[in-house]
Design a protein around this motif. Structure first.
Motif, PDB file in Angstrom:
ATOM      1  N   ALA A 311      27.618   2.421   2.606  1.00  0.00           N
ATOM      2  CA  ALA A 311      26.829   1.424   3.585  1.00  0.00           C
ATOM      3  C   ALA A 311      25.394   1.444   3.548  1.00  0.00           C
ATOM      4  N   LEU A 312      24.326   2.242   3.143  1.00  0.00           N
ATOM      5  CA  LEU A 312      23.202   1.928   3.002  1.00  0.00           C
ATOM      6  C   LEU A 312      22.757   0.727   2.138  1.00  0.00           C
ATOM      7  N   ALA A 337      28.326  -2.884   5.840  1.00  0.00           N
ATOM      8  CA  ALA A 337      27.538  -1.821   6.317  1.00  0.00           C
ATOM      9  C   ALA A 337      27.665  -1.070   8.112  1.00  0.00           C
ATOM     10  N   ARG A 338      28.426  -2.110   8.754  1.00  0.00           N
ATOM     11  CA  ARG A 338      28.906  -1.431  10.408  1.00  0.00           C
ATOM     12  C   ARG A 338      29.828  -0.348  10.206  1.00  0.00           C
ATOM     13  N   GLU A 339      31.157  -1.314   9.377  1.00  0.00           N
ATOM     14  CA  GLU A 339      32.153  -0.614   9.053  1.00  0.00           C
ATOM     15  C   GLU A 339      32.193   0.115   9.082  1.00  0.00           C
ATOM     16  N   LYS A 343      33.289   4.142   9.893  1.00  0.00           N
ATOM     17  CA  LYS A 343      34.179   5.438   9.764  1.00  0.00           C
ATOM     18  C   LYS A 343      33.561   6.897   9.122  1.00  0.00           C
ATOM     19  N   LEU A 344      32.150   6.912   9.768  1.00  0.00           N
ATOM     20  CA  LEU A 344      31.190   8.279   8.531  1.00  0.00           C
ATOM     21  C   LEU A 344      31.370   8.498   9.690  1.00  0.00           C
ATOM     22  N   GLY A 352      23.489   2.172  14.543  1.00  0.00           N
ATOM     23  CA  GLY A 352      22.103   1.233  15.363  1.00  0.00           C
ATOM     24  C   GLY A 352      22.288  -0.286  14.788  1.00  0.00           C
ATOM     25  N   LEU A 353      21.542   0.366  13.897  1.00  0.00           N
ATOM     26  CA  LEU A 353      20.067  -1.290  13.462  1.00  0.00           C
ATOM     27  C   LEU A 353      20.957  -1.934  13.091  1.00  0.00           C
ATOM     28  N   SER A 354      22.087  -1.846  12.168  1.00  0.00           N
ATOM     29  CA  SER A 354      23.378  -2.408  11.172  1.00  0.00           C
ATOM     30  C   SER A 354      23.535  -3.739  12.457  1.00  0.00           C
ATOM     31  N   LEU A 355      24.026  -3.031  13.948  1.00  0.00           N
ATOM     32  CA  LEU A 355      24.392  -3.678  14.900  1.00  0.00           C
ATOM     33  C   LEU A 355      24.119  -4.801  15.131  1.00  0.00           C
ATOM     34  N   THR A 356      22.014  -4.093  15.689  1.00  0.00           N
ATOM     35  CA  THR A 356      20.806  -5.104  15.868  1.00  0.00           C
ATOM     36  C   THR A 356      20.718  -6.097  14.923  1.00  0.00           C
TER      37      THR A 356
END
Length: 696
Positions: A311-312, A337-339, A343-344, A352-356
């Motif tokens: 993800a990272l 990454a958001r997905e 899952k995690l 939250g950072l992936s969403l913004t």
């Protein structure tokens, strides 16, 4: 016996374990004084056992005292007469209960052992051994895959791992020691010293096993750590080549080393970002993600550490793609990454950072509804203090708050909510300031200046700061805004300098890609096109142009007609499309067919699209361009969007909503002056207080 030791060493063995007989025996001096480099004393906590071990430790200490004399100890093996014997005391087996009694007996045993020996390792009793000495019970469960999945065996095996570490630590010839010390030095920022330790470890492995050193796990570990230390030198290209050379070896390495390898690829991406080599950063982060995915595919269980790494890596890859304006890939990797974070069900900060980040990407791609959806989801991770628009984080991270307000401000801006946009972006900048994030604060300063939300008073100091922080994109865009703010007295040389064109004494053709500094596109792919757009807008402020200037500008504008993109950067079109359409329409008005019906129809359709997609500001700016081109028929739709209960621009008289058409109000081009004068009186209530303010 000594010849036997030399034989084992010649075969490449690093350790030879000799099991000495318990108690007082004829061979006790051979096994505990003559031959060993290290004696491991194993005892339980009964008085008899502790007394026996203490007696043998005293014998070793007496021989050690002789070793440090001028003559040395004749009882030691040849060549080691002056080398003291190292000691390691292990208490085993110990009960897992009765902790207070156990601790008091450990302290009592330490008192008997004296000042030169203490119990170093405590090993708990293993109930399974009561079923018989079946090695597979222990060794099968000590497999790393089982240890990670079984907390019980992880705890049981931990003291044995510590025992192994203590034995290794006492061996000056074990490469694990400089590897371990070097890794610690990296954490303290002493990367040059760390590299020296890792190079020493590599040398030790090569010397010990000259014929097969490259397959030695210690060689791979030292090589990976050496690269990790060298990342601090900011020579990632060199590190990338060295890491590539290790990949064939790592395929057959342990799972832990393969994971370390994937993590190192991810770490390698950051120096590339610092050096503004964004494509390489995306490539190395993508490599890390692929390696993590491959490792996950080899195992049928869920490995959260690898999912976290995957993800990272995807989040870093998406960020790198945004920096090189590859917005489609940025969206794909950031959404992945958001997905992963969903899952995690962990890492709320990064989730939250992936969403913004997704919201900001969708805004650039022209998907207002998607951007609003991601921001709305991000807002659910905040506890509202003063309503939906003023969240405070459930998790205390000002960085994530700042990223949220950054995206929120951009969305307000595109919707024509000037005050809300200015407030959100100011909030984001102040949050970065509170955590001393100079890069984040500077990014927001550049954005606010570009959107005419700040004056240009501190631009020069900020340009200097951007250069100190090695952020050429920020310095370049601030330079551009400073130059574009000047309404007159400029030439193509001034704009050419922004593109690194400094060789020609003549007026440079800034539309020629061949004369532009090639490094510029690496750190900011859209920057040359933004310079050219500002240059064309500047050309339209002067009374007249030469045929050559008109031809160069028109050729460049025509190269972007429709969905065409003359560059090799697909994402640039998204960034400049709106400005490009408006600038082309004004250029045709000034030096083309004027109110050409085809051009007007195209803008009307574009305005309708912007209304449908929720880009209110772009729609009003498009209506303004249409009013310049056909004031008789198009002024009323503009005024309808600016006034009344359904006005889409809030407090338009107090906010500079005119960008990127403000230059028309100060233009000396006769056609543009006539177009502006034709309805200036009706537009006055919605203009800033002075023409100078409009120009800025």
């Amino acid at each position: 016996m000594e010849a036997l030791l030399r034989g084992f060493h010649a075969l490449g063995y690093e350790y030879l374990f000799i099991d000495a007989r318990t108690g007082h025996t004829d061979v006790a001096d051979i096994t505990t004084v003559q031959l060993p480099d290290l004696v491991v004393f194993v005892t339980n906590l009964t008085d008899q056992s502790v007394d026996g071990i203490a007696s043998r430790i005293r014998t070793v200490n007496e021989n050690n005292n002789i070793c440090i004399s001028d003559q040395g100890c004749p009882s030691r093996k040849a060549g080691f007469e002056k080398v003291p014997i190292q000691k390691l005391v292990v208490a085993s087996p110990l009960p897992r209960g009765e902790l207070s009694l156990r601790q008091s007996m450990v302290e009592k045993a330490n008192d008997k052992l004296g000042t030169e020996a203490r119990i170093d390792v405590q090993v708990d009793y293993l109930d399974l051994l009561a079923l018989g000495e079946r090695n597979q019970i222990v060794f099968q469960q000590m497999n790393p895959k089982h240890l990670e999945a079984n907390d019980f065996f992880s705890g049981v095996c931990r003291p044995y791992q510590r025992l192994a570490d203590e034995i290794s630590r006492r061996n000056p010839g074990d490469p694990e020691n400089p590897i371990h010390d070097g890794s610690n030095l990296i954490e303290f920022g002493l990367w040059r010293l760390a590299m020296a330790h890792h190079i020493e470890a590599i040398g030790q492995v090569e010397k010990a096993t000259p014929d097969r050193f490259m397959s030695n796990p210690a060689y791979i570990a030292a090589s990976l750590e050496k690269i990790r230390a060298h990342l601090e030198a900011l020579s990632p290209g060199e590190d990338m080549g060295e890491l590539e050379g290790l990949q064939d070896l790592i395929k057959d390495a342990s799972r832990d080393q393969q994971i370390d390898n994937a993590r190192l690829w991810l770490a390698l991406s950051w120096p590339f970002i610092l050096l503004n080599q964004f494509k390489e950063a995306a490539e190395t982060a993508g490599k890390a993600g692929d390696l993590a995915k491959e490792l996950l595919g080899k195992d049928d269980r869920c490995d959260h550490d690898l999912l976290d790494l995957q993800a990272l890596a995807a989040l870093r890859e998406g960020y790198a793609y945004t920096l090189c304006s590859d917005w489609e890939k940025a969206r794909e990797r950031t959404n992945y990454a958001r997905e992963c974070y969903e899952k995690l069900a962990a890492r709320p900060l990064l989730h939250g950072l992936s969403l913004t980040q997704l919201a900001r990407i969708e805004l650039v791609l022209g998907n207002m509804d998607e951007a609003a959806r991601w921001l709305s989801e991000a807002a659910t991770r905040f506890i509202s203090e003063g309503g939906e628009e003023s969240p405070a984080p459930r998790i205390n991270s000002k960085h994530v708050q700042a990223d949220y307000f950054h995206a929120l401000g951009l969305m307000h801006y595109e919707r024509g909510k000037g005050k809300e946009a200015a407030d959100a972006l100011e909030k984001a900048q102040s949050l970065y300031s509170k955590v001393n994030d100079d890069v984040g604060e500077l990014d927001l300063f550049v954005l606010r200046v570009s959107l005419a939300m700040l004056s240009h008073q501190d631009v020069e100091s900020k340009i200097k700061k951007a250069r100190e922080l090695r952020i050429p994109a920020s310095a370049g865009r601030l330079n551009l805004r400073t130059l574009a703010n000047k309404a007159q007295g400029l030439s193509s040389k001034d704009f050419g300098q922004l593109l690194g064109i400094v060789e020609s004494n003549n007026e440079p053709n800034i539309f020629n890609d061949d004369v532009i500094n090639s490094d510029i596109r690496k750190y900011d792919p859209a920057y040359p096109e933004l310079v050219r757009l500002d240059y064309i807008r500047h050309l339209m402020t002067v009374p007249s142009l030469t045929e050559g200037q008109i031809g160069e500008a028109r050729t460049w504008l025509d190269s972007w007609r429709g969905d065409s993109n003359p560059t090799d950067q697909p994402g640039i079109r998204y960034e400049i499309d709106h400005q490009l359409r408006l600038t082309r329409s004004m250029f045709e008005l000034a030096y083309g067919n004027g109110a050409d019906q085809t051009a007007i129809s195209e803008l009307i359709q574009y305005s309708s699209d912007m209304e449908t997609e929720g880009y209110s500001l772009r729609r009003v700016q498009t209506l303004l361009a249409l009013a310049f081109m056909d004031h008789e028929n198009q002024t009323q739709p503009l005024l309808g969007a600016l006034e009344g209960p359904n006005a889409v621009i809030q407090k338009s008289s107090e906010w500079n909503w005119l960008l990127p058409l403000a230059f028309v109000f100060v233009s000396k081009n006769q056609k543009l002056k006539d177009a502006c004068d034709s309805f200036r009186a009706r537009l006055t209530p919605f203009l800033p207080q002075s023409a100078d303010a409009s120009a800025s």
